[in-house]
Design an enzyme around this catalytic site. Structure first.
Site: not given
Ligand code: PGA
Length: 254
Positions: A99, A169
């Protein structure tokens, strides 16, 4: 909307503050999911809540549970860390790996690759998170993400490659008010498929579920799923840890 199973991964991060709140959210998710056939929902609670949430989830057999972070080694003198095997032994079936918030603490692609391997070896499905910090006009960000994938999957034995989930992401979208332009997400999802196809072949590329994460909520999720056919689900932060927002999100995809 397609009726193939949508995978929603709830990354609760360091929320909520009490086990009672955590139970309340997971109960609510469970009761909503009874009416939704085409969704797989994975709650990734803080590690201290993992066993409790997994035990309750196992009784209902609807929600699945994942761990937010694992160590790259099987065991050892690593104060405060959790092994993939420990997480599996209390009921986790998924592991978020790489992550952006862990990478920001110094986790490298090589370490991420070891964790992906360790997750698979311990019976967990790794959710390998990739994403660029920014987009440059030369397109170097495409290479950044391709390298995160190939190094992240470098230790995965061939027969396990289709078991990895990839969550795209973009770092700037995490915690942002809304996701980036749909065309940007779509472009990267296609680039990820291409990397997988070129590196591991078409059948692996077809089998690896691709998720998007970053500012996903009940407004953005159905639109993204509808307009990006290659997308199989979402990694959700804020909207997954607030009962109302989480209910809205599930209902928006039902
Ligand atoms: P968020 O975070 O949906 O609050 O933008 C996503 C994540 O960090 O997995």
């Amino acid at each position: 909307m397609s009726q193939t199973k949508v995978l929603l991964v709830a990354n609760w991060k360091m929320y909520p503050q009490t086990i009672e709140e955590a139970r309340a959210i997971s109960r609510r998710v469970d009761s909503l999911l009874k009416h939704v056939k085409h969704m797989r929902f994975v709650i990734c609670p803080p590690a201290v809540f993992l066993a409790d949430i997994a035990r309750a989830a196992a009784k209902k057999k609807i929600v699945l549970v994942g761990v937010q972070h694992i160590h790259a080694e099987l065991e050892g003198a690593h104060t405060g860390e959790i092994s993939a095997g420990q997480a599996h032994s209390v009921g986790a079936r998924y592991a978020i790996v790489g992550h952006a918030e862990r990478r920001a603490l110094g986790e490298t692609n090589i370490e991420t690759g070891k964790k992906v391997f360790m997750a698979l070896t311990s019976g967990l499905t790794p959710i390998l998170c990739v994403g660029e910090k920014e987009r440059d006009s030369q397109g170097l960000f495409l290479k950044t993400v391709a390298t995160q994938i190939t190094e992240g999957m470098s230790l995965v034995p061939q027969h396990h490659r289709g078991r990895v989930v990839i969550a795209y992401e973009p770092v700037y979208a995490i915690g942002a008010p809304k996701p980036p332009q749909e065309s940007e997400i779509h472009h990267m999802i296609l680039a990820i498929r291409k990397t997988l196809t070129q590196t591991y072949g078409a059948s692996v590329a077809r089998n690896v579920p691709l998720l998007y994460g970053g500012a996903v909520d009940a407004t953005s999720a159905p639109q993204l799923l509808h307009n990006i056919p290659e997308l199989q689900g979402f990694l959700v932060g804020r909207a997954s840890v607030d009962i109302q927002k989480c209910s809205d999100l599930i209902q928006s995809l039902s």
